[in-house]
Every structure is written in structure tokens, then in C-alpha cells.
Design a protein around this motif. Structure first.
Motif, PDB file in Angstrom:
ATOM      1  N   UNK A 150       0.820  -1.006   0.096  1.00 35.81           N
ATOM      2  CA  UNK A 150      -0.105   0.138   0.106  1.00 35.81           C
ATOM      3  C   UNK A 150       0.632   1.298  -0.080  1.00 35.81           C
ATOM      4  N   UNK A 151       2.015   1.207   0.563  1.00 34.27           N
ATOM      5  CA  UNK A 151       2.914   2.528   0.567  1.00 34.27           C
ATOM      6  C   UNK A 151       3.303   2.834  -0.715  1.00 34.27           C
ATOM      7  N   UNK A 152       3.595   1.510  -1.485  1.00 36.46           N
ATOM      8  CA  UNK A 152       4.176   1.919  -2.779  1.00 36.46           C
ATOM      9  C   UNK A 152       3.019   2.538  -3.622  1.00 36.46           C
ATOM     10  N   UNK A 153       1.756   2.039  -3.781  1.00 33.83           N
ATOM     11  CA  UNK A 153       0.455   2.562  -4.253  1.00 33.83           C
ATOM     12  C   UNK A 153       0.308   3.965  -3.939  1.00 33.83           C
ATOM     13  N   UNK A 154       0.227   4.166  -2.514  1.00 31.21           N
ATOM     14  CA  UNK A 154      -0.063   5.531  -2.139  1.00 31.21           C
ATOM     15  C   UNK A 154       0.829   6.486  -2.653  1.00 31.21           C
ATOM     16  N   UNK A 155       2.416   6.268  -2.865  1.00 32.25           N
ATOM     17  CA  UNK A 155       3.157   7.022  -3.386  1.00 32.25           C
ATOM     18  C   UNK A 155       3.003   7.373  -4.900  1.00 32.25           C
ATOM     19  N   UNK A 156       2.540   6.145  -5.597  1.00 36.73           N
ATOM     20  CA  UNK A 156       2.452   6.387  -7.053  1.00 36.73           C
ATOM     21  C   UNK A 156       1.302   7.484  -7.206  1.00 36.73           C
ATOM     22  N   UNK A 157       0.318   7.135  -6.303  1.00 33.02           N
ATOM     23  CA  UNK A 157      -1.022   8.183  -6.572  1.00 33.02           C
ATOM     24  C   UNK A 157      -0.538   9.451  -6.033  1.00 33.02           C
ATOM     25  N   UNK A 158       0.350   9.567  -5.321  1.00 34.83           N
ATOM     26  CA  UNK A 158       0.672  10.880  -4.763  1.00 34.83           C
ATOM     27  C   UNK A 158       1.636  11.590  -6.072  1.00 34.83           C
TER      28      UNK A 158
END
Length: 411
Positions: A150-158
Motif C-alpha cells: 500500500x505504501x508503494x501504491x500511495x506514493x504512485x498516486x501522490x
């Protein structure tokens, strides 16, 4: 902060065309141009009747909040450096190429923090990054790999939300997500379900921005889990105004077919909207979007049925009459007229009457809102509700009308 620093740090779309400062409350004129509220209000109060940017004579001096742009500005501001943004850290073309190769080879965690820091540094950094044609393809590819971190996905969305407004980015993202046989939506859903509030808002904003035509809207809305997770967010996170506003803006955008409206009604959206209408803490913008969504879903049978059986919806709509903008009041009248007059729903008629509906509708009718079709709908409502009372129907509304508002008569 000086003007030169501001021009470097703030995306041009976020600056008011009059003051050139970061917009705090963006509003759009009838010409479609957006300004900061204080700047355009001063312009109009000074006697001007033209759009400052285009010099077109204004057919109306009314302006409406640009809520999507406001959300994007807030998202950008939350990521902007607190210190002087003077210049972005030095990143060479070669370094960006290394990042792209690391992303493509599945080693995104090696460079992700550096990319997030870089796009947070300002407009110059973002433009430099998106100038590499294969950067977007690489970053979207992460969403297409069933990544469960989820941390990776959140950073991509950011990253995507940060670069969204750069020239051509929305169009490229649209093609990558919807045309290039991409399978990104499960990653978006994962962020919506498991991510923090900030990233849920960013996720919805990105989705709304890249669903640019009817085909993509139907694709997103037709994906099994998108609408359920969004409706659930409205039900469980109803105190978070920015999230509610973002979700409802998206739902308004994608509700273009009867099947989509029907599904929203079946998912229990009406109940969530009713609670927002009654909430004393709900922002006016959230209330107005709730009325807009109700005016959309009442055009399908399941939507009308959900409004009819909901114990508070009709009364909550009546309560909001004349307490919102002209457009939102019109939306409220449309819902009441559809339920009570067009489809003669007796449950809705009774609830509207018991909520002092006749008096409220008369007030709308005699206000500046009560023009044209709205006036005719108000007249129909008064006739139907009055007839219902004479036949032993809605008691409360007509009693209030006869005893307290006999001086207000329909023309």
C-alpha cells in the motif's frame, strides 16, 4: 514570498489571473475562466461587466466555486515544501533515466522516495519529469502489476496527483489506463480501501480527472468494486468533507446511464446522502452536491423507490430549500417535483407535506429562483400537496400553510 519565487513554486493553473497569487477560493465566471474569489469580487464591485482575462461582456455576474480545482490546490499545498522552494534539487536527465529503468525492472522502491521528493519541489521539477515520454508509462505500469504494498501504491498516486495538471498528462493517463489494455483499477480500489484519507482523496481526484469520455466513465463505473467502495466511503467517512466532496463529484461525473444510477441506488447511496443533508456539520458544498446526485438518481425507478422508502430523505430536501445556492435549490425542486408530481409517489407527498413543504415551496416560488420551469414545478407541487391535504393526506405542511403563511399566495 516574492513574486518570482511564487512563479517558480506554484503551478500556473493555481494562480489567479488577476493577482497572480495562489488562489485560496477559486471561482469560475460564466466565461469558464477561474479567478480567486476576492480578486474577481473586487473587479465586479468596481463596476466592470467583463471577464478580465477575455474581456467578454458577462451575460451573468454570478460565479460558482471551482471545487475540483480547489481540491487539487489543497492537495498540492499539503505536499509543497514549507521552506523557501527556491530551486529543485539538481536531477540530471541521466538520473531520471535511471529512475525509469528501476521502475520498469520492478525496483521502484529504490527510487520512489526520491521521485516523490522531486515532484514536491515545484512546477519546474514536475515539468522536467513529465517531459520524458516513458516516465508516465513506467509509473502507471506499477499500478498494473497487482502490487500489494500500500505504501508503494500511495506514493504512485501522490506522484500522479502532483503532475496531473501538467500539459498533456491527463490525456496520456487516460490512454494508458483506459486504452492501452491497462488493469490499473484494482490498485486504485486498494488505495481507496486501505490507504489513508489523504490518498483516498487524491485517488478519487485522479480517477475523475482521467475519465474524460463516456466510454471511460462507463468502464470505471462498471468495474465491480469501484462504486461499492465509493458509496461505502460516504457511509463510513461522512465527517470528512473533502473526501465526501471528491467522491460525490466523481459520482456526478460518471452517472451517465440508467444502469449506473440504478446501481448507486441499490448500493444505498440515498441513505448516505440523506444523512449528509441533515448533518449540521456538513459543508454547504457537500450539501449542494448531495442534492445534485439525488436529482440525477431520481430519474431511474430504483432511485425514486429508494427516496420514497427512506424515512428522512424527502424531509431533508425540504429543509434545505432556500438555504443553498440557486442551482442547488433548483436540484431540490426537481427531486420533489419528480417524486410528488411526475410519479405521484404518495409516501413522498406525505413526507414533504409534513415537513412544511407547501410553505417552503411557496418561498422558492416567490424568490429569484422561482423562474421558468422551476416556477411551474413549484406550482405543480403546491397543487398536489394541497390536494393531498384536502383528501386527508399530508397534514403538517398544509396546517402550517393555512395558519402561518396565508399572506404568501401563488401568483
Amino acid at each position: 514570498m516574492g513574486r518570482d519565487e511564487l512563479c517558480i513554486a506554484v503551478p500556473s493553473l493555481f494562480r489567479c489571473p488577476i493577482s497572480l497569487d495562489l488562489m485560496k477560493s477559486p471561482v469560475s465566471l460564466c466565461t469558464g475562466v477561474t479567478y480567486d474569489r476576492s480578486s474577481i469580487q473586487h473587479w465586479l464591485d468596481s463596476g466592470h461587466d467583463t471577464c478580465p482575462a477575455t474581456m467578454q461582456v458577462l451575460s451573468s455576474k454570478d460565479f460558482v466555486p471551482n471545487l475540483t480545482l480547489h481540491r487539487l490546490i489543497n492537495l498540492w499545498a499539503s505536499k509543497a515544501p514549507t521552506k523557501s522552494p527556491a530551486l529543485a534539487p539538481a536531477v540530471s536527465e541521466e538520473k531520471v533515466r535511471v529512475w525509469i529503468e528501476e521502475i520498469k525492472s520492478g525496483k521502484i522502491e529504490m527510487c520512489l522516495d526520491s521521485i516523490v521528493e522531486f515532484v514536491s519541489c515545484g512546477e519546474v521539477s514536475r515539468r522536467f519529469l513529465v517531459s520524458f515520454d516513458d516516465f508516465l508509462e513506467a509509473i502507471v505500469g506499477v499500478l498494473n502489476t497487482n502490487c500489494d504494498q500500500i505504501r508503494v501504491l500511495e506514493s504512485v498516486i501522490r506522484v500522479l496527483s502532483s503532475i496531473l495538471l501538467e500539459n498533456g498528462v491527463r490525456e496520456k493517463l487516460h490512454k494508458l489506463v483506459f486504452i492501452s489494455n491497462s488493469n490499473c483499477l484494482p490498485s486504485f480500489i486498494s488505495v481507496l480501501r486501505n490507504g489513508s484519507l489523504e490518498y483516498s482523496i487524491a485517488c478519487v481526484t485522479v480517477l475523475e480527472s482521467i475519465t474524460m469520455n463516456n466510454q471511460s466513465k462507463q468502464f470505471v463505473a462498471g468495474t465491480q468494486d469501484v462504486l461499492p467502495v465509493l458509496v461505502q466511503l460516504l457511509k463510513t467517512e461522512n465527517d470528512h468533507q473533502d473526501l465526501n466532496e471528491a467522491v460525490m463529484s466523481f459520482l456526478i461525473s460518471v452517472s451517465i446511464t440508467r444502469s449506473i444510477k440504478t446501481r448507486l441506488a441499490q448500493l444505498g447511496l440515498v441513505g448516505a446522502l440523506s444523512n449528509m443533508l441533515l448533518s449540521q456539520n456538513a459543508a454547504v458544498s457537500v450539501v449542494e452536491k448531495s442534492l445534485k446526485v439525488l436529482s440525477i438518481i431520481c430519474t431511474c425507478a430504483d432511485g425514486r423507490s429508494a427516496i420514497s422508502v427512506d424515512p428522512i430523505c424527502a424531509g431533508a430536501i425540504v429543509e434545505r430549500l432556500m438555504k443553498v445556492s440557486k442551482t442547488a435549490t433548483e436540484d431540490a425542486v426537481v427531486v420533489l417535483w419528480s417524486m410528488c408530481c411526475l410519479f405521484r409517489d404518495e409516501k413522498a407527498q406525505e413526507k414533504v407535506a409534513r415537513s412544511n413543504g407547501v410553505a417552503k415551496v411557496l418561498l422558492v416560488m416567490q424568490s429569484e429562483v422561482g423562474e421558468g420551469n422551476v416556477r411551474m414545478m413549484c406550482g405543480d407541487l403546491i397543487k398536489v400537496l394541497s390536494l393531498g391535504c384536502k383528501n386527508g393526506g399530508g397534514h403538517g405542511g398544509m396546517v402550517s400553510y393555512e395558519t402561518k403563511t396565508t399572506h404568501i399566495m401563488p401568483c
